[in-house]
Design an enzyme around this catalytic site. Sequence first.
Site, PDB file in Angstrom:
ATOM      1  N   GLY A   1     -48.759   1.458 -91.228  1.00 59.66           N
ATOM      2  CA  GLY A   1     -49.155   1.996 -89.939  1.00 59.66           C
ATOM      3  C   GLY A   1     -49.113   3.511 -89.932  1.00 59.66           C
ATOM      4  CG  LEU A   2     -52.436   5.665 -88.923  1.00 56.86           C
ATOM      5  CD1 LEU A   2     -53.636   6.039 -88.069  1.00 56.86           C
ATOM      6  CD2 LEU A   2     -52.491   6.392 -90.260  1.00 56.86           C
TER       7      LEU A   2
ATOM      8  CG  ASP B   1     -36.894  -8.977 -77.073  1.00 55.57           C
ATOM      9  OD1 ASP B   1     -37.077  -7.845 -76.593  1.00 55.57           O
ATOM     10  OD2 ASP B   1     -35.862  -9.638 -76.876  1.00 55.57           O
TER      11      ASP B   1
ATOM     12  CB  ALA C   1     -42.872  -4.809 -93.906  1.00 56.54           C
TER      13      ALA C   1
ATOM     14  CE  LYS D   1     -43.041  -3.087 -85.973  1.00 57.63           C
ATOM     15  NZ  LYS D   1     -44.028  -3.266 -84.888  1.00 57.63           N
TER      16      LYS D   1
END
Length: 571
Positions: free
Chosen positions: A316-317, A367, A311, A332
Amino acid sequence: MSSNIAAQLARLVHAGFESYQAQFGLVTRRAQARFEHRDWTGGQRDARERLGLYRQFSDWVARELGRELGGRESDAALWSEARPAFLELASKRNDAELALTFFNSSARRILKSIGLDTAAHFTPGDFARIAPQLGGTAMRRYPGGVPLAMLLEQVLRDLPFAAAFADLPNEARLAAEALAHGLPAGEVESLELVPSPFYRNKGAYLVGRLLVGGQPVSVTIALVHPAAGVRVDAVLATAGEMSVVFSFTRSYFQVEPGCPAALVAFLQELMPQKPLDELYTAIGYHKHGKTLLYHALLRHLEDPEARFEIAEGEPGLVMVVFALPSFNVVFKIIRDRFGAPKNTTRAAVIDKYRLVFGHDRVGRLADAHDFENLTFPRSRFAADLVDELTREAAGTVRFEGSRVTVRHLYSERRVVPLNLYLKSATPEQASEAIVGYGQAIRDLAAANIFTGDMLLKNFGVTRNGRVIFYDYDELCLLTECRFREIPPPRDEADEVAGEPWFSVADGDVFPEEFRHYLVLPGELGSAFLAAHAELLTVEYWRRMQQLALSGEMADIFPYREERRLVRSLKP
């Protein structure tokens, strides 16, 4: 003998679904009394109770099947044989599609299914073929040919809490004046409304459409109940504004749906850009919303060129985030290990998502649906994504030959990361977004949520230009934090020290430090400070903590302040 056991399985699952729906309806029907009596904390308890019902009745079904079938319930062939019997029971219902989802949920749970077992589960084709019985779905229709104020007065008088209005004729007049400004030219021919109000938090909403000069107009009438009596707070006359009221960033409505499929079909006519899965979710049927989201994903994957890709935005970590370019959703997956300075665990991250699921999202938290044990063709994954998942999430994603099995992932609606949005936005759009960024932090604080990591990359901008938060690994309840002032340095050595000269414990937060990432340079920073300077003060955060501890529910409206009728009453 086998067919008798299969029929018994079908009846037990159907009985569990019936019991779930009965309790779901019971909790939902409390909303009217909560609104009438201004019992806002009771309404929040109901919302949390209703969210837990699916798991509660799924547990009941699993126990009953184990008790009645003595282990035979784990036979996939038996579930396959039970499908026709269950379908016959479900086809007599006006919520048949929800029943099929409940059957699939039960089968997946007991069989521990990997992917979609088409023999033991209902397929997208089965859902498409079933036609719920359309009983009790008629919309309430008011003919036109009378002044708009008179028409709206009749609407308000038909409400179950009409007696609680402080001045019903005056509210109808104010609503008519506000509505008239947004209507096309022509005579009002009719008004068609969902019979039941939509209740959420401290509001009730009347939802429907006007036919004006042959043109349909989506209409939302927002009602509030202050101590002085019920009044109309806003009248919205566009599909876009209605869509924001039904946003995926808000808690689910309490509404008596009659026939859910008919209600959702009507809502989609009013909001054509809303996918069916979001509308089912918005009225509390989040499991069926998840089913429809999965079906939509499968349809997109029918395109031979469809590929999952990493994406957009900064990696991100905690999560590997990927998307299908044609599908307005991101996925995710929790990484196996978290890079510094993250100090959390997989279990803690999952707990954060559970917190968001059950909490009031006040229009500022996306959400999320969680999925388990999905399978996809390996060819649907871009090479760099395969490398990323192999390196970072091997504990969750398994590549075996031509197949990929994903043990667990979350899905969220795709939004534009705020840091990327600001790079391409006009100066006016950027200023509005940066002020919205601060307002998102404020709204969440009013709902007892502290975002933790406030970096721009963790916020996004929706299709309607609203700023929301979507990175939950450091999110917590505001009341769990200790907001502190930075002590003054004791001497010159403290001033030049690379490390703090004071102790810092878990849960300590220093709002003075927020300036480093909340306040951008130049005009955007000035715009932020003009609207939200107090976010940099300890006093603000402690005050919000006290409000949360008092149990007071903040007034946060799903429409712009200028749309509120009270604005028009001010000199």
